[in-house]
Scaffold this motif. Structure first.
Motif, PDB file in Angstrom:
ATOM      1  N   GLY A 529       0.769  -1.234   0.000  1.00 59.24           N
ATOM      2  CA  GLY A 529       0.000   0.000   0.000  1.00 59.24           C
ATOM      3  C   GLY A 529       0.798   1.281   0.000  1.00 59.24           C
ATOM      4  N   ASN A 530       0.661   2.049   1.098  1.00 59.78           N
ATOM      5  CA  ASN A 530       1.227   3.397   1.092  1.00 59.78           C
ATOM      6  C   ASN A 530       2.741   3.433   1.303  1.00 59.78           C
ATOM      7  N   LYS A 531       3.329   2.259   1.485  1.00 61.26           N
ATOM      8  CA  LYS A 531       4.792   2.246   1.573  1.00 61.26           C
ATOM      9  C   LYS A 531       5.405   2.402   0.194  1.00 61.26           C
ATOM     10  N   LEU A 532       4.600   2.154  -0.819  1.00 62.28           N
ATOM     11  CA  LEU A 532       5.096   2.303  -2.191  1.00 62.28           C
ATOM     12  C   LEU A 532       4.917   3.746  -2.647  1.00 62.28           C
ATOM     13  N   ARG A 533       5.740   4.174  -3.582  1.00 66.11           N
ATOM     14  CA  ARG A 533       5.604   5.527  -4.138  1.00 66.11           C
ATOM     15  C   ARG A 533       4.267   5.694  -4.841  1.00 66.11           C
ATOM     16  N   SER A 534       3.823   6.901  -4.949  1.00 68.76           N
ATOM     17  CA  SER A 534       2.535   7.106  -5.615  1.00 68.76           C
ATOM     18  C   SER A 534       2.682   7.036  -7.139  1.00 68.76           C
ATOM     19  N   MET A 535       3.835   7.476  -7.659  1.00 70.18           N
ATOM     20  CA  MET A 535       4.008   7.449  -9.115  1.00 70.18           C
ATOM     21  C   MET A 535       4.624   6.117  -9.539  1.00 70.18           C
ATOM     22  N   LEU A 536       3.886   5.076  -9.295  1.00 69.33           N
ATOM     23  CA  LEU A 536       4.454   3.754  -9.516  1.00 69.33           C
ATOM     24  C   LEU A 536       3.904   3.174 -10.808  1.00 69.33           C
ATOM     25  N   SER A 537       4.751   2.484 -11.558  1.00 73.97           N
ATOM     26  CA  SER A 537       4.225   1.779 -12.725  1.00 73.97           C
ATOM     27  C   SER A 537       4.012   0.318 -12.348  1.00 73.97           C
ATOM     28  N   VAL A 538       2.833  -0.188 -12.678  1.00 78.89           N
ATOM     29  CA  VAL A 538       2.501  -1.572 -12.328  1.00 78.89           C
ATOM     30  C   VAL A 538       2.107  -2.335 -13.588  1.00 78.89           C
ATOM     31  N   ILE A 539       2.741  -3.461 -13.819  1.00 75.77           N
ATOM     32  CA  ILE A 539       2.328  -4.357 -14.913  1.00 75.77           C
ATOM     33  C   ILE A 539       1.980  -5.698 -14.276  1.00 75.77           C
ATOM     34  N   PRO A 540       0.817  -6.236 -14.505  1.00 73.89           N
ATOM     35  CA  PRO A 540      -0.323  -5.737 -15.283  1.00 73.89           C
ATOM     36  C   PRO A 540      -1.083  -4.629 -14.546  1.00 73.89           C
ATOM     37  N   GLU A 541      -1.948  -3.917 -15.286  1.00 75.93           N
ATOM     38  CA  GLU A 541      -2.697  -2.816 -14.676  1.00 75.93           C
ATOM     39  C   GLU A 541      -4.012  -3.272 -14.057  1.00 75.93           C
ATOM     40  N   GLY A 542      -4.560  -4.364 -14.573  1.00 75.39           N
ATOM     41  CA  GLY A 542      -5.875  -4.719 -14.059  1.00 75.39           C
ATOM     42  C   GLY A 542      -6.226  -6.190 -14.233  1.00 75.39           C
ATOM     43  N   PHE A 543      -7.228  -6.583 -13.451  1.00 77.00           N
ATOM     44  CA  PHE A 543      -7.721  -7.960 -13.481  1.00 77.00           C
ATOM     45  C   PHE A 543      -9.210  -7.932 -13.779  1.00 77.00           C
ATOM     46  N   GLU A 544      -9.648  -8.868 -14.575  1.00 74.45           N
ATOM     47  CA  GLU A 544     -11.087  -9.029 -14.810  1.00 74.45           C
ATOM     48  C   GLU A 544     -11.434 -10.506 -14.692  1.00 74.45           C
ATOM     49  N   LEU A 545     -12.592 -10.762 -14.112  1.00 77.00           N
ATOM     50  CA  LEU A 545     -13.092 -12.134 -14.050  1.00 77.00           C
ATOM     51  C   LEU A 545     -14.272 -12.259 -14.997  1.00 77.00           C
ATOM     52  N   TRP A 546     -14.222 -13.255 -15.849  1.00 77.99           N
ATOM     53  CA  TRP A 546     -15.269 -13.472 -16.849  1.00 77.99           C
ATOM     54  C   TRP A 546     -15.905 -14.844 -16.673  1.00 77.99           C
ATOM     55  N   ALA A 547     -17.143 -14.948 -17.127  1.00 80.66           N
ATOM     56  CA  ALA A 547     -17.817 -16.252 -17.081  1.00 80.66           C
ATOM     57  C   ALA A 547     -18.800 -16.378 -18.232  1.00 80.66           C
ATOM     58  N   MET A 548     -19.147 -17.608 -18.518  1.00 81.58           N
ATOM     59  CA  MET A 548     -20.057 -17.869 -19.642  1.00 81.58           C
ATOM     60  C   MET A 548     -20.713 -19.231 -19.447  1.00 81.58           C
ATOM     61  N   PRO A 549     -22.019 -19.326 -19.722  1.00 77.92           N
ATOM     62  CA  PRO A 549     -22.647 -20.649 -19.670  1.00 77.92           C
ATOM     63  C   PRO A 549     -22.242 -21.464 -20.905  1.00 77.92           C
ATOM     64  N   VAL A 550     -22.045 -22.745 -20.713  1.00 79.76           N
ATOM     65  CA  VAL A 550     -21.579 -23.584 -21.823  1.00 79.76           C
ATOM     66  C   VAL A 550     -22.311 -24.915 -21.847  1.00 79.76           C
ATOM     67  N   GLU A 551     -22.171 -25.588 -22.956  1.00 79.25           N
ATOM     68  CA  GLU A 551     -22.568 -26.997 -22.998  1.00 79.25           C
ATOM     69  C   GLU A 551     -21.320 -27.799 -23.315  1.00 79.25           C
ATOM     70  N   PHE A 552     -20.859 -28.582 -22.339  1.00 82.87           N
ATOM     71  CA  PHE A 552     -19.703 -29.436 -22.562  1.00 82.87           C
ATOM     72  C   PHE A 552     -20.128 -30.617 -23.423  1.00 82.87           C
ATOM     73  N   GLN A 553     -19.258 -30.986 -24.321  1.00 83.56           N
ATOM     74  CA  GLN A 553     -19.545 -32.154 -25.146  1.00 83.56           C
ATOM     75  C   GLN A 553     -19.457 -33.429 -24.298  1.00 83.56           C
ATOM     76  N   ASP A 554     -18.443 -33.527 -23.452  1.00 83.69           N
ATOM     77  CA  ASP A 554     -18.236 -34.745 -22.659  1.00 83.69           C
ATOM     78  C   ASP A 554     -17.848 -34.501 -21.202  1.00 83.69           C
ATOM     79  N   LEU A 555     -17.209 -33.372 -20.947  1.00 83.84           N
ATOM     80  CA  LEU A 555     -16.581 -33.179 -19.634  1.00 83.84           C
ATOM     81  C   LEU A 555     -17.537 -33.372 -18.464  1.00 83.84           C
TER      82      LEU A 555
END
Ligand code: SAH
Ligand code: ZN
Length: 716
Positions: A529-555
């Motif tokens: 948190g605040n122990k880090l500098r404010s002008m910090l570059s971070v890679i990666p910048e963001g996370f997203e969680l995605w989902a989708m309904p599916v029909e598995f063939q066999d699983l």
């Protein structure tokens, strides 16, 4: 918990067999609770949790491949038919049919024997909870009086007046095979049975087995085995892989895989299929516990021999008329090669797949030239070499890893590190963001990006890594690439945090199994948190969680209830699995979806977004989505959900899920270098455009906890 990273049943089935025999003998003490230790992959620490006392056992049952094995109708029907022939044969010879079923599991094969009119049946099962479940299934099916269950490993059974069995049996039926055929201990099981439990003139189902191999070149799969040099988008080499890693003979652990899903253009066959080992289960020839076989073969193509594809066939009856084959589609006698997708025309199963054995050394083969294949086998495993005239090799030992990579990193992790699509994006972003005199903090020591930033000009690099194996790999890279300004630390001190200008974290920790377990990066950033500098570059910048309904063939077959199996009531087993699913946390599991075809049944939805440069202590989202975006006539089946992460690097998302936007109703192409999260529904549901699916996500960066659930909401 190490077995979680290994693949399924090869591990699970033997794990069940060997680890739980003594510990879990009483399934009926249902309300005891115990403290269990659980490693939290987000915080990296071990936490105590109050769990049902049989938590581990239930986890095993819930994740075991039993259901899938029982859904394997080809297997069931062939066992049933050949068992019937064996019993009829004994009767036609004027003898009684005395059946021994080794490893009865649910009792399936014994109940079949009873239905075929066997005169006596003894069933043994080494895994005691399963033996108990078996007894209940026998009662439910009204055959308990016909079958004697012995809750023991067959090799502990005694025969005689006061023994477990009064007399020897004259029919043995058993299914104790895994993807490697002999990994579950089949050799000792058969050998002992013939010596102590069976009459000389007995019939064994199956009668025999053959292991087939094919020599291939497959750069795609080699990515799962060996780390390549790390190159940037101009193909300049940034990091050279240490020599000992390039030359390592690799892991002895087999790579089990749904070979039929490998794109046909991804590999080149360098030989025909070669039968390498024959196993006579019938007892007419003794079992070989250790052997080495040399065979000449003619290369069918010019290319680099990199690995051996392996599968096996069972000759179920003595005449070899009924054969059960695990061959991939291009070598399967039942495949319809004229079909658009011939891989869908051979029987599907997940409890037996095919195996890939990486050759300890690659070797160039020339079309039509003879080469010698050396196939070796010990009691539980097999391995292969090609004879190389340039090298005088005296013994053909089982390959072991001496470079660390094959011990520390899963195959999927190795393939991820070799995924140029990701690493090139990461490297170009690093180049763009490294400030002058940059001090870099890399939060993931099972990635190479910290080392790369040193090569790209950072003044100082700190890599956070506590696992000894990963530290050793980093040190080998540091030596090979003559890097002088990197320090590997197991804790980041405040002094370091104050001077850091760039934070990098390839979002793929070697200990992460589910996609969101890589949120360890957010957890750590929040903590610093605040122990880090404010002008910090971070890679990666963001996370997203995605989902989708599916029909598995066999699983879905690995999880859905059996109900009735070959006319046998299996609901007792279904409820055992169901209660195990509730007690264990096996609802959402990780699977490499490129091996398991599915069709999208609704547009992907973003469930959660986290900006790594502006973190909040907690996140919670929920909502409902229409299953269909477009009006579709009628209903469509949905039997599960797929979930994955997207990480934003340089403003663009990099998906660990579909490699292109999935069209509803079409087959999805999945990133092969990550495992996705999967929820399999208990029952396939017909869904119309009026129906929705709901989700709840909660993420606590203070505690390092993450929870997600998705489910269908049906209107009818
Ligand atoms: N026969 C069942 C189950 C097959 S799975 C069916 O066909 O559906 C194999 C089972 O055999 C597992 O439950 C395992 O615990 C058991 N097993 C393996 N080797 C054994 C041995 N030597 N003695 C007793 N049980 C064994
Ligand atoms: Zn190695």
């Amino acid at each position: 918990m190490l077995f979680v990273y290994l693949r399924r049943h090869v591990v699970l089935r033997s794990f069940i067999l060997y680890s739980y025999l003594k510990r879990y003998c009483n399934l009926d003490s249902r309300n005891m609770q115990v403290f269990t230790q659980k490693r939290n992959p987000i915080t990296g620490s071990t936490e105590w949790d109050v769990q049902h006392e049989d938590y581990d056992f239930h986890q095993e049952i819930a994740r075991s491949a039993f259901a899938d094995m029982l859904h394997d109708t080809e297997r069931n029907k062939k066992y049933y038919r050949v068992l019937q022939l064996a019993i009829e044969r004994m009767h036609s010879l004027g003898k009684k049919a005395n059946v021994l079923d080794i490893g009865t599991g649910t009792g399936l094969l014994s109940i079949m024997a009873a239905k075929c009119g066997a005169d006596s049946i003894v069933a043994c099962e080494a895994f005691k909870p399963m033996a108990e479940c078996c007894l209940k299934i026998l009662h439910r099916n009204g055959v308990a009086d016909k079958i004697t269950v012995i809750p023991k490993r067959s090799t502990d059974i005694t025969v005689g007046e006061n023994g477990d069995m009064k007399e020897r049996a004259n029919i043995l039926v058993t299914e104790v095979f895994d993807t490697e055929l002999i990994g579950e201990g089949a050799l000792s099981t058969f050998s002992h049975a013939h010596k102590h439990l069976l009459e000389e003139d007995c019939i064994v189902v199956p009668d025999s087995a053959v292991i087939y191999v094919q020599i291939v070149e497959c750069p795609t799969l080699q990515k799962w085995n060996k780390l390549n040099d790390l190159a940037d988008e101009d193909l300049d080499i940034i990091l050279k892989t240490p020599k000992k890693m390039k030359e390592c003979a690799g892991s002895a652990a087999v790579h089990d895989i749904q070979l039929s899903q490998l794109p046909r253009q991804a590999f080149r066959e360098l030989s025909d299929q070669i039968p390498v080992f024959y196993y006579d289960w019938s007892g007419k020839t003794p079992v070989d516990f250790k052997r080495t076989v040399r065979q000449q073969f003619k290369a069918t193509n010019t290319g680099k021999a990199q690995m051996v594809f392996m599968w096996w066939e069972l000759n179920m009856d003595p005449e070899g008329k009924i054969v059960l084959s695990c061959a991939p589609w291009w070598s399967h006698s039942e495949a319809d090669l004229s079909s658009e997708r011939p891989q869908d025309t051979v029987p599907w199963r997940d409890h037996w797949m095919q195996a890939v054995y990486y050759l300890p050394r690659e070797m160039s083969l020339e079309r039509d030239k003879e080469t010698t294949l050396i196939s070796c086998q010990d009691e539980y495993s097999i391995w292969f070499y090609l004879e190389d005239e340039a090298i005088e090799q005296k013994d053909y030992k089982r390959p072991v890893c001496d470079c660390g990579v094959h011990m520390a990193l899963s195959r999927t992790h190795v393939s991820y590190l070799n995924d140029g699509r990701r690493s090139k994006r990461f490297l170009s972003q690093l180049k763009e963001q490294l400030v002058k005199n940059a001090v870099v903090l890399d939060l993931n020591g099972s990635s190479l990006m910290g080392l790369a930033s040193a090569k790209l000009g950072a003044r100082r690099v700190y890599i956070l890594e506590g696992a000894n194996f990963n530290v050793a790999i980093l040190n080998d890279y540091i030596k090979e690439n003559a890097i002088g300004n990197v320090t590997v630390v197991s804790e980041v001190s405040d002094d370091v945090l104050e001077v850091v200008t760039n934070v990098t974290c390839d979002p793929n920790f070697s200990a992460a199994v589910l996609p969101w377990e890589n949120l360890k990066v957010a957890y750590l950033l929040y903590r610093y948190g605040n122990k880090l500098r404010s002008m910090l570059s971070v890679i990666p910048e963001g996370f997203e969680l995605w989902a989708m309904p599916v029909e598995f063939q066999d699983l879905h077959k690995i999880r859905i209830p059996l109900d009735v199996c070959e006319g046998i009531d299996m609901t007792v087993f279904d409820s055992l699995v169901e209660s195990s699913r509730l007690i264990s946390d096996a609802e959402i599991e990780a699977q490499p979806l490129w091996e398991y075809p599915c069709v999208s049944r609704g547009a992907p939805r973003r469930l959660l977004e986290i900006d790594l440069c502006a973190l909040a202590p907690t996140y919670a989202t929920d909502g409902a989505n229409a299953v269909a975006d477009i009006e579709v006539e009628g209903t469509r089946p949905v039997n599960g959900f797929a979930l994955w992460s997207c990480w934003r690097i340089g403003g663009k998302p990099i998906s660990s899920g579909p490699v292109e936007w999935p069209a509803v109703g079409e087959r999805v192409t999945w990133d092969p270098h990550s495992r996705q999260a999967v929820k399999i529904l208990k029952k396939s549901q017909e869904v119309s455009s009026a129906d929705t699916w709901s989700y709840q996500v909660a993420c606590d960066l203070e505690k390092g906890h993450f929870n997600v659930n998705v489910d269908l909401v049906l209107e009818h």
